[in-house]
Design a protein around this motif. Structure first.
Motif, PDB file in Angstrom:
ATOM      1  N   LEU A  62      39.630  20.495 -67.554  1.00  0.00           N
ATOM      2  CA  LEU A  62      39.730  21.823 -66.950  1.00  0.00           C
ATOM      3  C   LEU A  62      39.937  21.677 -65.448  1.00  0.00           C
ATOM      4  O   LEU A  62      39.228  20.900 -64.793  1.00  0.00           O
ATOM      5  N   ALA A  63      40.914  22.401 -64.900  1.00  0.00           N
ATOM      6  CA  ALA A  63      41.154  22.397 -63.462  1.00  0.00           C
ATOM      7  C   ALA A  63      41.210  23.836 -62.965  1.00  0.00           C
ATOM      8  O   ALA A  63      41.909  24.670 -63.552  1.00  0.00           O
ATOM      9  N   ARG A  89      48.928  27.823 -56.702  1.00  0.00           N
ATOM     10  CA  ARG A  89      49.877  27.543 -57.790  1.00  0.00           C
ATOM     11  C   ARG A  89      50.335  26.085 -57.752  1.00  0.00           C
ATOM     12  O   ARG A  89      50.418  25.407 -58.782  1.00  0.00           O
ATOM     13  N   SER A  90      50.622  25.606 -56.549  1.00  0.00           N
ATOM     14  CA  SER A  90      51.105  24.229 -56.443  1.00  0.00           C
ATOM     15  C   SER A  90      50.007  23.219 -56.746  1.00  0.00           C
ATOM     16  O   SER A  90      50.259  22.171 -57.350  1.00  0.00           O
ATOM     17  N   MET A  91      48.775  23.536 -56.352  1.00  0.00           N
ATOM     18  CA  MET A  91      47.676  22.625 -56.667  1.00  0.00           C
ATOM     19  C   MET A  91      47.432  22.585 -58.181  1.00  0.00           C
ATOM     20  O   MET A  91      47.169  21.511 -58.746  1.00  0.00           O
ATOM     21  N   CYS A  92      47.532  23.743 -58.822  1.00  0.00           N
ATOM     22  CA  CYS A  92      47.391  23.762 -60.284  1.00  0.00           C
ATOM     23  C   CYS A  92      48.472  22.910 -60.938  1.00  0.00           C
ATOM     24  O   CYS A  92      48.214  22.189 -61.907  1.00  0.00           O
ATOM     25  N   ALA A  93      49.685  23.003 -60.394  1.00  0.00           N
ATOM     26  CA  ALA A  93      50.776  22.199 -60.939  1.00  0.00           C
ATOM     27  C   ALA A  93      50.500  20.717 -60.751  1.00  0.00           C
ATOM     28  O   ALA A  93      50.775  19.894 -61.640  1.00  0.00           O
ATOM     29  N   MET A  94      49.950  20.358 -59.587  1.00  0.00           N
ATOM     30  CA  MET A  94      49.606  18.969 -59.334  1.00  0.00           C
ATOM     31  C   MET A  94      48.551  18.482 -60.326  1.00  0.00           C
ATOM     32  O   MET A  94      48.654  17.383 -60.895  1.00  0.00           O
ATOM     33  N   HIS A  95      47.538  19.303 -60.554  1.00  0.00           N
ATOM     34  CA  HIS A  95      46.488  18.921 -61.505  1.00  0.00           C
ATOM     35  C   HIS A  95      47.068  18.732 -62.912  1.00  0.00           C
ATOM     36  O   HIS A  95      46.700  17.792 -63.620  1.00  0.00           O
ATOM     37  N   ARG A  96      47.947  19.638 -63.306  1.00  0.00           N
ATOM     38  CA  ARG A  96      48.569  19.517 -64.637  1.00  0.00           C
ATOM     39  C   ARG A  96      49.277  18.178 -64.767  1.00  0.00           C
ATOM     40  O   ARG A  96      49.139  17.473 -65.765  1.00  0.00           O
ATOM     41  N   ALA A  97      50.072  17.845 -63.748  1.00  0.00           N
ATOM     42  CA  ALA A  97      50.853  16.615 -63.802  1.00  0.00           C
ATOM     43  C   ALA A  97      49.950  15.381 -63.876  1.00  0.00           C
ATOM     44  O   ALA A  97      50.191  14.461 -64.673  1.00  0.00           O
ATOM     45  N   ILE A  98      48.909  15.370 -63.065  1.00  0.00           N
ATOM     46  CA  ILE A  98      48.004  14.216 -63.015  1.00  0.00           C
ATOM     47  C   ILE A  98      47.253  14.072 -64.335  1.00  0.00           C
ATOM     48  O   ILE A  98      47.169  12.985 -64.917  1.00  0.00           O
ATOM     49  N   LEU A  99      46.693  15.180 -64.812  1.00  0.00           N
ATOM     50  CA  LEU A  99      45.900  15.124 -66.038  1.00  0.00           C
ATOM     51  C   LEU A  99      46.766  14.767 -67.250  1.00  0.00           C
ATOM     52  O   LEU A  99      46.347  13.992 -68.115  1.00  0.00           O
ATOM     53  N   SER A 100      47.980  15.327 -67.299  1.00  0.00           N
ATOM     54  CA  SER A 100      48.876  14.998 -68.411  1.00  0.00           C
ATOM     55  C   SER A 100      49.260  13.531 -68.377  1.00  0.00           C
ATOM     56  O   SER A 100      49.313  12.866 -69.418  1.00  0.00           O
ATOM     57  N   ILE A 117      44.211  25.137 -67.308  1.00  0.00           N
ATOM     58  CA  ILE A 117      44.277  25.537 -65.906  1.00  0.00           C
ATOM     59  C   ILE A 117      43.721  26.948 -65.715  1.00  0.00           C
ATOM     60  O   ILE A 117      44.006  27.853 -66.498  1.00  0.00           O
ATOM     61  N   ALA A 118      42.925  27.118 -64.653  1.00  0.00           N
ATOM     62  CA  ALA A 118      42.374  28.429 -64.295  1.00  0.00           C
ATOM     63  C   ALA A 118      42.648  28.688 -62.816  1.00  0.00           C
ATOM     64  O   ALA A 118      42.679  27.754 -62.012  1.00  0.00           O
ATOM     65  N   THR A 119      42.821  29.947 -62.448  1.00  0.00           N
ATOM     66  CA  THR A 119      43.156  30.278 -61.062  1.00  0.00           C
ATOM     67  C   THR A 119      41.937  30.654 -60.228  1.00  0.00           C
ATOM     68  O   THR A 119      42.059  30.920 -59.041  1.00  0.00           O
ATOM     69  N   ASN A 120      40.766  30.707 -60.846  1.00  0.00           N
ATOM     70  CA  ASN A 120      39.529  30.928 -60.091  1.00  0.00           C
ATOM     71  C   ASN A 120      38.356  30.499 -60.961  1.00  0.00           C
ATOM     72  O   ASN A 120      38.516  30.188 -62.153  1.00  0.00           O
ATOM     73  N   GLY A 121      37.163  30.486 -60.370  1.00  0.00           N
ATOM     74  CA  GLY A 121      35.999  30.009 -61.094  1.00  0.00           C
ATOM     75  C   GLY A 121      35.635  30.855 -62.300  1.00  0.00           C
ATOM     76  O   GLY A 121      35.202  30.333 -63.329  1.00  0.00           O
ATOM     77  N   GLU A 122      35.817  32.161 -62.184  1.00  0.00           N
ATOM     78  CA  GLU A 122      35.461  33.040 -63.293  1.00  0.00           C
ATOM     79  C   GLU A 122      36.353  32.779 -64.502  1.00  0.00           C
ATOM     80  O   GLU A 122      35.884  32.713 -65.639  1.00  0.00           O
ATOM     81  N   GLU A 123      37.636  32.617 -64.224  1.00  0.00           N
ATOM     82  CA  GLU A 123      38.582  32.324 -65.310  1.00  0.00           C
ATOM     83  C   GLU A 123      38.252  30.978 -65.953  1.00  0.00           C
ATOM     84  O   GLU A 123      38.323  30.816 -67.172  1.00  0.00           O
TER      85      GLU A 123
END
Length: 534
Positions: free
Chosen positions: A411-412, A417-428, A436-442
């Motif tokens: 979970l990231a 948006r770009s940081m989420c994309a970076m996390h996706r690439a690294i984790l994959s 991927i979530a855009t805030n802590g609540e999500e």
């Protein structure tokens, strides 16, 4: 004959019917008997509750009885009249309530009075709210702060500022107190230069939750806050520049974008973290000057910054930008490879579609796409190719790998948006299935839905729920007491690391970072290597 005659001896269903009828009709003749039933209840919880509701309804049409009841000897009836006065904003009740509040010693009754006065909103109550602004009961104090803010009481501004300043004291900054939260909201109600400047000054508060509240307040204020935010960007340190740029991006006003570009041109964004924040903000706003700045950013070499540039341009595709991108990608050098990878990792499907028909650019994009280990990204671009159609697109679709979901979920959470994309690439790339979530609540919603994660990555500063609050909630959730959590942040102050460690963060990584650095950190704390989890 009174509708309530012999009420106590009637059947339960008959009693309910009668009370419902009174509530609907607000029958004034029933008032004396309803008051008697309140003071001497029948003893059935359901019926007694309905008596209160019926009495509330009838009182709403009888101001004189409400005023009279404010000093009634019966505590229950007195409290009901106080509540009804506030609920129906009975201005005539303001003065007598103020008189009662002056001598009230019981905190619970005082809270009822203050709440009612706050609903009424008459300036006659200012003296009472000011008197209890420093009350030892946090809820009474907060109620007064909120009321004084709504009444826009200029005399209380200095007190609000003092509350926010004192909240950064060494013994207090670790917790966001309700009084601090209400003081921020109160200051935000004043359309004054000094209050806006003060909120901007406190934007980099020691407590991340307070920072989030101030950020939300400034975003809601919008355009009037822009001059102070730009001034903070020009004169502040790195952290202030980053936070000011973030707020300007969320405000999304043209003057904010133009101000950021001007500051950029002055050389005030030399720090890579600041440039990243500026590019993200310009992408959200989308002015002509901002897009030109983003196009210039295509020469950036840092992967994360480049993804911020691509993410911003994806929202504002135009022929000039596509022409520039084409020229850069067909050069077939290291920067071309970085750009192609950034387009794929950022899921910039509009840019991909515009570049694909140019052979050199399309080939570079396909090379980057086939190298991806993210099944979701592969399928998203497969759909783009299917829509493009033709023999070339069919051949390229045949090249795409068929990827299975990762063995473990990760979970990231990040609002970028770009940081989420970076996390996706690294984790994959490490063999995880990224969520991927855009805030802590999500992010926490996924946990509440029963998802299980091998590792969690979170930013510190996010809207809605910040990273610190997310970590605290996770550590108090069964099954997540020991799940590794990495916090990604730009924070430089040791106090922030200390707070995060106390909340339960396992490890930290500071932006800007290379993907390999985060990969190594993930492998280190999960004690897994790519072959084992891929």
């Amino acid at each position: 004959m009174s509708i309530l005659e012999d009420f106590r001896n009637k059947e339960f269903l008959d009693q309910i019917t009668i009370l419902n009828e009174i509530s609907g009709s607000k029958t004034p003749d029933a008032l004396p008997e309803l008051i008697e039933l309140l003071k001497n209840p029948v003893g059935d919880t359901s019926i007694d509750y309905m008596v209160v509701n019926a009495l509330n309804a009838v009182l709403s049409s009888n101001e004189n009885k409400i005023i009279e009841g404010l000093t009634d000897e019966h505590d229950g009836f007195r409290i009901l009249c106080i509540r009804v006065a506030g609920e129906h904003r009975l201005v005539r009740a303001a003065e007598p309530l103020v008189q009662i509040a002056r001598d009230e010693q019981d905190p619970d009754r005082l809270m009822e009075i203050l709440t009612s006065l706050a609903h009424i909103g008459d300036p006659v109550a200012l003296e009472v709210f000011r008197k209890h602004l420093g009350h030892e009961d946090a809820f009474i104090q907060s109620s007064c702060i909120e009321a004084l803010g709504k009444l826009e009481d200029d005399e209380s501004i200095d007190a609000f500022k003092a509350i926010l300043t004192e909240s950064e004291a060494p013994e207090r900054y670790e917790v966001c107190e309700i009084s601090t939260w209400k003081a921020i909201e109160a200051l935000a109600t004043f359309n004054r230069e000094d209050t806006l400047a003060f909120l901007v000054e406190k934007l980099h508060h020691k407590n991340p939750t307070v920072r989030r509240i101030i950020t939300d307040a400034l975003v809601n204020i919008g355009t009037p806050a822009i001059p102070m935010l730009l001034q903070s960007f020009e004169s502040g340190d790195t952290d202030n520049k980053i936070l000011a740029a973030n707020v300007l991006g969320f405000v999304a006003d043209r003057s904010g974008a133009n101000g950021l570009v001007a500051a950029f041109d002055k050389g005030l964004a030399d720090d890579s973290n600041v440039r990243y924040a500026v590019y993200e903000a310009l992408g959200r706003i989308g002015t002509m000057k901002g897009i030109i700045c983003l196009v210039d950013g295509l020469n950036e070499e840092d992967e994360l910054i480049l993804m911020a540039v691509i993410g911003g341009l994806e929202k504002h595709v135009n022929p000039g930008m596509i022409s520039k991108l084409t020229d850069l990608i067909i050069q077939a050098n290291d920067q071309s490879d970085r750009l192609a990878k950034a387009i794929i990792s950022s899921r910039a499907t509009r840019i991909f579609d515009a570049l694909y028909e140019t052979a050199g650019a399309g080939d570079a994009l396909m090379d980057a796409l086939t190298a991806s280990r993210d099944a979701e990204i592969i399928e998203e671009f497969r759909a783009v190719l299917a829509e493009v159609g033709g023999s070339r697109a069919e051949e390229d679709m045949a090249r795409l790998p068929q990827l299975a979901a990762g063995s473990f979920k990760a979970l990231a959470a990040d609002d970028s948006r770009s940081m989420c994309a970076m996390h996706r690439a690294i984790l994959s790339d490490l063999g995880f299935e990224p969520v991927i979530a855009t805030n802590g609540e999500e992010a926490y919603d996924f946990v509440e839905q029963g998802e299980e994660f091998k590792i969690i990555i979170t930013d510190m500063n996010m809207p809605v729920m910040d990273g610190m609050e997310l970590v605290t909630k996770l550590r108090n959730t069964p099954g997540y007491e020991d799940v590794p959590i990495i916090m990604v942040t730009t924070e430089s102050e040791a106090t922030q690391v200390s707070l995060a460690e106390k909340a339960g963060v396992t490890a930290f990584i500071t932006k800007p970072f290379k993907p390999d650095a985060l990969k190594a950190k993930i492998q280190e704390i999960t004690a897994l290597s790519r072959p084992e989890i891929g």
